[in-house]
Enzyme design. Structure first.
Site, PDB file in Angstrom:
ATOM      1  N   SER A   1      43.117  41.144  19.597  1.00  0.00           N
ATOM      2  CA  SER A   1      42.288  40.719  20.720  1.00  0.00           C
ATOM      3  C   SER A   1      41.076  41.633  20.748  1.00  0.00           C
ATOM      4  O   SER A   1      41.193  42.812  21.082  1.00  0.00           O
ATOM      5  CB  SER A   1      43.059  40.822  22.046  1.00  0.00           C
ATOM      6  N   THR A   2      39.916  41.092  20.354  1.00  0.00           N
ATOM      7  CA  THR A   2      38.722  41.939  20.282  1.00  0.00           C
ATOM      8  C   THR A   2      38.209  42.312  21.667  1.00  0.00           C
ATOM      9  O   THR A   2      37.492  43.304  21.808  1.00  0.00           O
ATOM     10  CB  THR A   2      37.600  41.244  19.484  1.00  0.00           C
ATOM     11  N   CYS A   3      38.554  41.521  22.688  1.00  0.00           N
ATOM     12  CA  CYS A   3      38.144  41.879  24.052  1.00  0.00           C
ATOM     13  C   CYS A   3      38.997  43.030  24.580  1.00  0.00           C
ATOM     14  O   CYS A   3      38.483  43.971  25.183  1.00  0.00           O
ATOM     15  CB  CYS A   3      38.270  40.672  24.972  1.00  0.00           C
ATOM     16  N   ALA A   4      40.317  42.947  24.330  1.00  0.00           N
ATOM     17  CA  ALA A   4      41.224  44.000  24.796  1.00  0.00           C
ATOM     18  C   ALA A   4      41.295  45.168  23.828  1.00  0.00           C
ATOM     19  O   ALA A   4      41.951  46.172  24.112  1.00  0.00           O
ATOM     20  CB  ALA A   4      42.618  43.418  24.998  1.00  0.00           C
TER      21      ALA A   4
END
Length: 375
Positions: free
Chosen positions: A340-343
C-alpha cells in the site's frame, strides 16, 4: 544564508508559501503524464502552492500520498526526454539549442513542473550535468576534466580534443591557423595571443560557451519557470550545494541500509507460531536485500517505488516510517507480496523458508506491478 541544510530550506519555503488547507484535483493518465501535467498548468484554477490531489485514470483511489509520489516520479522521468530541451548522456544532460522549444516556452514549462514537484516533496529532475548546474548557480567549477562524451556533436568534441592534446609551441601555431577563427567565434579572441600554458583556461572557456553561453536563453527561460513558484530558483542559486542532489545525479544509488532503515516490522506476539513463521520470512528478506547489491534484476530503487511509489527518498522524507506486515498463504492459492503506497506498508507471506522462492515472489511482485493500486 548560503548552503544551509536542504531539509531546513525546504521546510522554511513551504511554511512561507504553501496553502495546506486547499487543494486542486489533477487527472493523470499513466501513458501521458507530461501532457496531462502541462494541461493542468494551463488551467485558470491551477495554483502551484495548493496541494495536488492526483487521480490516475482507471485507478481512482484517494490520494493519501502514494499517487502524488508516483505522479511526480513519472513526470520527472518523462521531462528528461519528451520536451526536446535536453541532450547528452543520461544523468549528465545539457540543454539543447532548440529555438522551436524556446519559442513554445518549453523550458519555462519544465522549470515550473520541477519546482511544482519540489515544493510538494516530490523528486527533482536529478539529470543535469553537475558542472552546468554549478555555472547556472553562479559558481566556477573546474572544467579541465570535463567529459567530452557529453557532447552529441562529434565535431565539437574533436576540436576540443585537439585543445587538450596541444602541448608544444609548434603544435600551437598550427592549432591557431586551423581552429583560431572557430575559437574566436566562441567568444575567446585571446587564442591568437595565447601560449601553451593558457590552453587549459581556454579549454574551460570553450566548454562554458557550449554548455552555458550558447544556450543561455534556454537556461534563462528554465530558471524563470522555477522562479515562478515563489522565487524558488533564487533559493536554489543561493544554496547550490544543498540542491545538487535534486538537480544532478550526484547522490548515487540507494544502498541496503538506506532501504532497511526505512522499515519497521510489525511482529506477532513473541513465542507464538506466527512469530516463528514471520522470522523465517524476515530472514529471507534480509538475505534478499544483501543479494540485491550483486543482482542486476532488481534494484533498491525498484523496491522503494513498489512500496512507496517514489524511487528515491523524498527531500523531506516520508510522512511516516514504512512498515512490513504479514499475511497467511492459503493453499492452494499463492498470493504474491503486495504494498500500500499510501500507507507505506509492504505485505509479505509468513513462513517462506526457501531463498529461491522468496526471490521469485519478490521479482514477480515488483516487475509485475502495473502501477498504483494494481498489486
Amino acid at each position: 544564508q548560503p548552503d544551509r541544510d536542504l531539509l531546513d530550506i525546504l521546510k522554511e519555503f513551504r511554511e512561507e508559501n504553501l496553502d495546506c488547507y486547499t487543494s486542486i484535483t489533477v487527472i493523470a493518465r499513466r501513458k501521458h503524464i507530461l501532457r496531462g501535467a502541462c494541461m493542468v498548468l494551463s488551467r485558470g484554477y491551477f495554483e502551484w502552492y495548493k496541494t495536488p490531489n492526483i487521480e490516475f485514470v482507471g485507478e481512482m483511489a484517494e490520494d493519501y500520498g502514494g499517487p502524488r509520489r508516483e505522479f511526480f516520479r513519472l513526470l520527472m522521468i518523462e521531462l528528461q526526454s519528451t520536451l526536446g530541451i535536453f541532450e547528452g548522456k543520461p544523468g549528465e544532460l545539457l540543454f539543447s539549442y532548440n529555438q522551436k522549444a524556446l519559442a513554445e516556452n518549453k523550458c519555462y514549462t519544465a522549470g515550473k513542473l520541477i519546482a511544482w514537484s519540489l515544493v510538494h516533496n516530490g523528486p527533482g529532475i536529478r539529470c543535469i550535468n553537475k558542472e552546468l548546474f554549478l555555472i547556472m548557480c553562479g559558481q566556477k567549477p573546474n572544467l579541465t576534466m570535463f567529459d567530452l562524451g557529453n557532447f552529441l556533436e562529434c565535431d565539437v568534441a574533436e576540436k576540443l580534443t585537439k585543445v587538450v592534446r596541444c602541448s608544444t609551441a609548434e603544435e600551437l601555431r598550427e592549432f591557431k591557423n586551423s581552429l583560431g577563427d572557430w575559437i574566436c567565434d566562441c567568444g575567446v579572441p585571446s587564442i591568437f595571443t595565447a601560449s601553451v600554458s593558457d590552453l587549459p583556461t581556454i579549454y574551460g572557456q570553450l566548454v562554458t560557451h557550449y554548455i552555458y553561453h550558447r544556450v543561455a536563453s534556454m537556461i534563462q527561460q528554465f530558471t524563470a519557470g522555477i522562479n515562478s513558484c515563489g522565487h524558488l530558483w533564487e533559493v536554489v542559486r543561493s544554496n547550490s550545494v544543498a540542491f545538487l542532489p535534486l538537480f544532478t545525479n550526484t547522490r548515487g544509488n540507494l544502498k541496503r541500509n538506506d532501504v532497511k532503515d526505512l522499515f519497521d516490522i510489525v511482529w506477532s506476539t513473541p513465542g507464538s507460531n506466527r512469530r516463528d513463521l514471520e522470522e523465517e520470512t524476515v530472514f529471507q528478506w534480509e538475505c534478499w536485500l544483501m543479494s540485491i547489491q550483486e543482482d542486476v534484476a532488481i534494484s533498491f530503487e525498484d523496491l522503494l517505488a513498489f512500496v512507496t511509489a517514489a524511487d528515491s527518498i523524498p527531500p523531506l522524507g516520508f510522512q511516516q516510517k514504512c512498515h512490513t506486515e504479514f499475511y497467511e498463504q492459503e493453499e492452494p492459492t499463492r498470493r504474491i507480496p503486495y504494498a500500500s503506497t499510501c500507507a507505506l506498508t509492504l505485505y509479505l507471506p509468513r513462513g517462506v523458508i526457501e531463498e529461491e522462492e522468496f526471490k521469485e515472489l519478490m521479482f514477480t511482485a515488483i516487475k509485475g506491478s502495473l502501477g498504483f493500486g494494481k498489486v
